[in-house]
Each structure stands twice: as structure tokens, then as C-alpha cells.
Design an enzyme around this catalytic site. Structure first.
Site, PDB file in Angstrom:
ATOM      1  N   HIS A  51      -2.506  10.181  -1.367  1.00  0.00           N
ATOM      2  CA  HIS A  51      -2.713   8.867  -1.980  1.00  0.00           C
ATOM      3  C   HIS A  51      -2.548   8.951  -3.484  1.00  0.00           C
ATOM      4  CE1 HIS A  51      -3.788   5.586   0.797  1.00  0.00           C
ATOM      5  NE2 HIS A  51      -3.803   6.598   1.632  1.00  0.00           N
ATOM      6  N   LYS A  62      -8.213 -15.231  16.005  1.00  0.00           N
ATOM      7  CA  LYS A  62      -8.421 -14.775  14.619  1.00  0.00           C
ATOM      8  C   LYS A  62      -9.867 -14.404  14.308  1.00  0.00           C
ATOM      9  CE  LYS A  62      -4.448 -17.525  13.341  1.00  0.00           C
ATOM     10  NZ  LYS A  62      -3.885 -18.687  12.715  1.00  0.00           N
ATOM     11  N   GLU A 121       0.847  -1.204   0.000  1.00  0.00           N
ATOM     12  CA  GLU A 121       0.000   0.000   0.000  1.00  0.00           C
ATOM     13  C   GLU A 121       0.874   1.242   0.000  1.00  0.00           C
ATOM     14  OE1 GLU A 121      -3.476   2.415   2.398  1.00  0.00           O
ATOM     15  OE2 GLU A 121      -2.799   0.518   3.226  1.00  0.00           O
ATOM     16  N   ASP A 126       1.902 -14.246  12.570  1.00  0.00           N
ATOM     17  CA  ASP A 126       0.779 -14.843  11.850  1.00  0.00           C
ATOM     18  C   ASP A 126      -0.140 -13.709  11.391  1.00  0.00           C
ATOM     19  OD1 ASP A 126      -1.509 -16.100  10.999  1.00  0.00           O
ATOM     20  OD2 ASP A 126      -1.489 -17.619  12.590  1.00  0.00           O
TER      21      ASP A 126
END
Ligand code: ADP
Length: 561
Positions: free
Chosen positions: A543, A371, A239, A447
Site C-alpha cells: 500500500h 441495498k 484505490e 447500481d
């Protein structure tokens, strides 16, 4: 006419392949033996010459009263030339017809060829039947034997998952599997690298059935001045703007004297689901597990799972006759999921011997909660609970962040607090904590799926006199510096850069705790910078500058930059 592709055997970088290559569009002139301009000139000249010749002979015959149908050899030749050139000139424009009806074309169509559109990779291999005898090769295998193994994998004689065990060579196994996958699917893996990776290092730990690896760029933001120490923070991301923005936050924090962190709690959790014949029996076991008198005994049993696992607490929830005991334990420098699961299994075995009517339904009953966004994590915490703060001087807010204290305070209240409340957010009272968490997680071998709860964060921005106080409170940062992906070469290098690589032998657990503080400090910088950009109305502009490749934008969009 559409751009068509044809299957051609090629050799590139030592790789022999039957690939579909992009061919230039076929033109009518492709059918001619001579260059187009020569053929055109010849037939035009022939046409006009024969017309001129025949007309002049016709006029002569009329003058001499000779019958027109009496022709000599030169007139016969002229007539043939006229007809030939006429057909050429007439047929030239419609010569496509010849191609369309040619048998060659049938092969192209039947091969499943499609026009090579913009979004298609023209180098893609053609679909090939898995059991085709004459399979094309798409990469160099080491030997004829490899070729045979590829065929065996394709035919299902050798299971793909067993290649590492059978060959005893992880790199070779990956190469053969990759080749088989390409042939079975008829899709190219060109672009997904095979070389340059240690496949032994992931065996039995990180990834099964590898065929290559994905590259993610790593940027460095910093220095982060945290608790008096400077850190250069690696961030793996695609990104645009993220590293630059975090870097700006680090600068503002550094110029204001740095950030400070407190580790509130360090406990990984696992909550199995166990069932009893009745709710009363379930409640009995719940009281047993939560009774302080039983804790020492249970923790001794639990802690046998590892020299680093230390049981801290057991808190239970009941749903009818089902019980969800949530075990919390410290896990040293490991993130700790394996460790805590082993400890829980030890305790369950013991409790089962005391309460034989207990039925273990699952080692994880989702009250852990791993998660998944959940209130239990947000309230009780999971992994490392860190709070991090900084006082940013008013002049830094104006000079570096290009906004004002008032604007930031107002925006934070309306966006991160009221806005998130309106959205019914669970642990999402922040601007983009997960951006920074994910980037640091990927760079350091955590993770990435645990980004869900690790990104739970409430960002508070308050005025402190003329200056600004910003804090992030993150109750579930799940990180480790040993085990899992942390031992891989690239990820290990990033941990090394932060000075938290591997096990801390003097004080086990302090490396992982330090990493959690760094994550929180980086989130603090990310929050400060993005909130400032929004307050100053810079978000879209920056951006456009960093997040969009100029290759992707046409002239009209570039006007906006
Ligand atoms: P996780 O529980 O995070 O999945 P692993 O079980 O894969 O982690 O890795 C932890 C392993 O690392 C255990 O075998 C443990 O004995 C070992 N280890 C070595 N040093 C440490 C340490 N400082 N803290 C925690 N575990 C350590």
C-alpha cells in the site's frame, strides 16, 4: 504578512471570469515608485550627506562664533533632506501601517476574502449574491439568450429541473444549470468536466439535473481464466493497489489451471408490505399466496409486466396483521428491479380485488431487501447466487503469492471465519469482496448502491493435499447487462470487453449471469491475493508503494517505503 487574494477579471481558455487570484504577499516596498534598492540607496545617501553637511556647518559656526539658529538656504535644504530621509528610514519598517489603514484594505476585508491556505483552491470564485444585477460570468454560454436563462434560473423563474424539457437540448441545459449553480453558490465547478459527455443518454434514466460528470480511472486486470474462457476485467477505482492485487490473484489462478463457477440461482426479489384488519386475515392471504394451487394464476398475472419476467416463488412473513410477501423472479439480462416491481404491482392489484380489506402500505416493505445488509438476502439469496472455486498449486502459492498453504488456511479461519463471527458480521466472511464488486460494478454500469448485498460472500480456504482450495460463495450478485447505467458509452465499452454487452437474444439472461460469474471469479482472485499479502505481511508495504502518491508523503514517510 498573509497571502491575500483580490478579485480580478480574467480570461482563460475562452472563459471570462471574475476570479479570486492568489497575489504575492504585499511588501512595504510595494508603496515606492522606484525599485527598492534605488530608493534605499538614495535615502541612505541623502541621510548621511545631510548629517555630514549640517555637522560640518555646525562646527564652522561654533569656531566662528556664529549663532546656530542663523541658517542659510543650503542649510534649510539640508534640514529638509535630513527630516525626509529620517522619516523614510524610520517609516520603512513600519510601512505596513499605511496599508492597514488604507481604504483599499476595507474592500478586501468586506469582500469576505480569506488567506489562501494550502487546502484552499485559490481559483475559487468569490461568494456572489444570487440576485446581484452585475453577475460575473464563469463560463462561455452560447448566446445572450443563455445568459437570460441563467438569470431566470437564479431568480427562480425557470425551475432548474425543467431545463431539458424547455430547451430540448440536454447539453445546453446542463451548461446553463452549471452556470446557475456556480453563481448561486459562489463556488467553482472547475475540474468537474462538462464537455465530452452525451447528456441525452442519461435523460429520464440515469441522472437528473446534470451539471457534469465525475471521472474514475479504469484499470484492466487479467486474464481471468474462468470456466475455460479468458476475460480481461475492467475495474473502476481510485484505490491504489486494488487492480494490481487482483491481477496477481488472476495470475496465480491462471497458472493453476483456472477457476470454475456454478450459478445456483437467478432471482430478483421485491417484498411489499400490506396490512389487514386482523392477523387472521393476514394469515389467510399468506396461505393463499403460498398455496401451490394458486401459483400458476398468480405467475400469469405477474409475468405480464415484461416478456422477460418469470415469477419463481412467493414466500411470506407476518408481523401481527402486516404481511410481507417476498416475490422472486428471473429478469432476463436486466438487473430487474423495475421489472419485478411492475410484476408485484400487477399481483397486488389482483389480490386487492379478491381481498378488498387489504391495504397496500408500500410496494417495498424492506423484506426484499434492497441495498441493505440483511439475513434474508444472505440466507435466501437475491439476484444471482454464484459459487466459484480454484485449486492453487503449492508452488504457485510460494512463488506468486509469496506465502504458504498453511499460513493461508490458518489466516482464513481466524480472520474470515472466527474474526467475522466475533464482529457479528452479516455476509461479511471475506477479506474485501466489496472492493472488487464495487470496482467492476462501477466500470460496467451496475447500481453501485447494490454493492451492499452483492458483496455478501464467504471465503473458504482449505488444504488439498499439498495444494490449496479456495472458494467464494456469493448469494446476492445483483447485475444486469441491459437497462440503467449499462447503456452509457463508457460502461457499455467495459461490458463489451467482457463479451456480455446488452441483451443475449439466443438465451436471454445468460449475459447477466455470465457477468455475475465474472464478478465472483474476480472476487476469488482478490481474496486470494489480499489474504496472501496479509499472510506474508506485505499489506502495508504494497500500500505504501501503490496507494500513496509520492506527492503526498514527506521525506520521513518515504523512508518507510
Ligand atoms: P431493471 O428492471 O433492471 O431496472 P429496466 O427495466 O431499466 O431494467 O430495463 C429492462 C428493459 O430492457 C425492459 O424494458 C426489457 O424489456 C428490456 N430488455 C431487452 N432485452 C432484454 C433482456 N435480454 N433481458 C431483460 N430485459 C431486456
Amino acid at each position: 504578512m498573509e497571502d491575500l487574494r483580490r478579485r480580478l477579471p480574467t480570461k482563460k481558455n475562452g472563459e471570462i471570469s471574475n476570479v479570486a487570484v492568489a497575489l504575492p504577499p504585499r511588501k512595504a516596498s510595494d508603496a515606492l515608485p522606484l525599485p527598492l534598492y534605488l530608493t534605499n540607496t538614495f535615502f541612505l545617501a541623502l541621510f548621511f550627506a545631510t548629517v555630514y553637511f549640517l555637522l560640518s556647518r555646525w562646527r564652522e559656526k561654533i569656531r566662528n562664533s556664529t549663532p546656530l539658529h542663523v541658517v542659510d538656504l543650503s542649510e534649510i535644504c539640508s534640514l529638509i533632506g535630513f527630516v525626509a530621509s529620517f522619516i523614510y528610514l524610520l517609516g520603512f519598517c513600519g510601512i505596513d501601517f499605511i496599508f492597514r489603514s488604507s481604504s483599499d484594505d476595507d474592500v478586501w476585508v468586506n469582500d469576505g476574502m480569506i488567506p489562501c491556505g494550502q487546502s484552499l483552491d485559490c481559483r475559487e470564485i468569490l461568494p456572489i449574491k444570487p440576485n446581484s444585477v452585475d453577475l460575473p460570468r464563469v463560463s462561455d454560454l452560447d448566446s445572450v439568450e443563455d445568459e437570460e436563462i441563467v438569470k431566470s434560473v437564479i431568480d427562480g423563474i425557470i425551475p432548474s429541473y425543467s431545463l431539458e424539457t424547455k430547451l430540448g437540448d440536454c447539453k445546453r441545459a446542463a451548461a446553463i444549470r452549471r452556470e446557475a449553480v456556480q453563481r448561486i453558490t459562489g463556488k467553482s465547478l472547475t475540474g468537474l468536466p462538462l464537455e465530452g459527455f452525451d447528456y441525452n443518454s442519461i435523460l429520464g434514466q440515469c441522472c437528473e439535473m446534470p451539471v457534469g460528470y465525475v471521472q474514475i480511472p479504469v484499470g484492466i486486470a487479467g486474464p481471468l481464466l474462468l470456466d475455460g474462457i479468458e476475460y480481461s476485467v475492467p475495474m473502476a477505482t481510485t484505490e491504489g493497489c486494488l487492480v494490481a492485487s487482483t491481477n496477481r490473484g488472476f495470475k496465480a489462478i491462471h497458472l493453476s489451471g483456472g477457476a470454475f463457477s456454478v450459478l445456483m440461482k437467478d432471482a430478483m426479489t421485491r417484498a411489499p408490505v400490506v396490512r389487514f384488519p386482523s392477523a387472521r386475515r393476514a394469515a389467510l392471504v399468506m396461505f393463499y399466496l403460498q398455496d401451490p394451487a394458486n401459483f400458476e394464476r398468480l405467475s400469469l398475472i405477474f409475468n405480464k409486466s415484461s416478456r422477460f419476467a418469470r415469477l419463481q416463488s412467493i414466500t411470506c412473513k407476518i408481523a401481527g396483521r402486516n404481511l410481507y410477501p417476498r416475490f422472486s423472479c428471473s429478469t432476463g439480462d436486466a438487473m430487474g428491479m423495475n421489472m419485478v416491481s411492475k410484476g408485484v404491482q400487477n399481483v397486488l392489484d389482483f389480490v386487492k380485488s379478491e381481498f378488498p380489506d387489504m391495504d397496500v402500505i408500500g410496494i417495498s416493505g424492506n423484506y426484499c431487501s434492497d441495498k441493505k445488509a440483511s439475513a434474508v438476502n444472505w440466507i435466501e439469496g437475491r439476484g444471482k447466487h454464484v459459487v466459484c472455486e480454484a485449486f492453487i498449486k503449492a508452488e504457485i502459492v510460494e512463488k506468486v503469492l509469496k506465502t504458504s498453504v498453511e499460513a493461508l488456511v490458518e489466516l482464513n479461519t481466524l480472520k474470515n471465519l472466527a474474526g467475522s463471527a466475533m464482529a457479528g458480521s452479516l455476509g461479511g466472511f471475506n477479506a474485501h469482496a466489496s472492493n472488487i464488486v464495487s470496482a467492476v460494478f462501477i466500470a460496467t454500469g451496475q447500481d453501485p448502491a447494490q454493492n451492499v448485498e452483492s458483496s455478501h460472500c464467504i471465503t473458504l480456504i482449505e488444504a488439498e493435499g499439498n495444494d490449496l482450495h479456495i472458494s467464494v460463495s456469493m448469494p446476492c450478485i445483483e447485475v444486469g447487462t441491459v437497462g440503467g447505467g449499462t447503456q452509457l458509452a463508457s460502461q457499455s465499452a467495459c461490458l463489451n470487453l467482457l463479451g456480455v454487452k446488452g441483451s443475449n437474444n439466443e438465451e436471454p439472461g445468460s449475459n447477466a449471469q455470465q457477468l455475475a460469474r465474472i464478478v465472483a471469479g474476480s472476487v476469488l482472485a482478490g481474496e486470494l491475493s489480499l489474504m496472501s499479502a496479509i499472510a506474508a505481511g506485505q499489506l502495508v508495504k504494497s500500500h505504501m508503494k501503490y496507494n500513496r502518491s509520492s506527492r503526498d508523503i514527506g521525506p520521513s514517510s518515504q523512508v518507510n517505503r
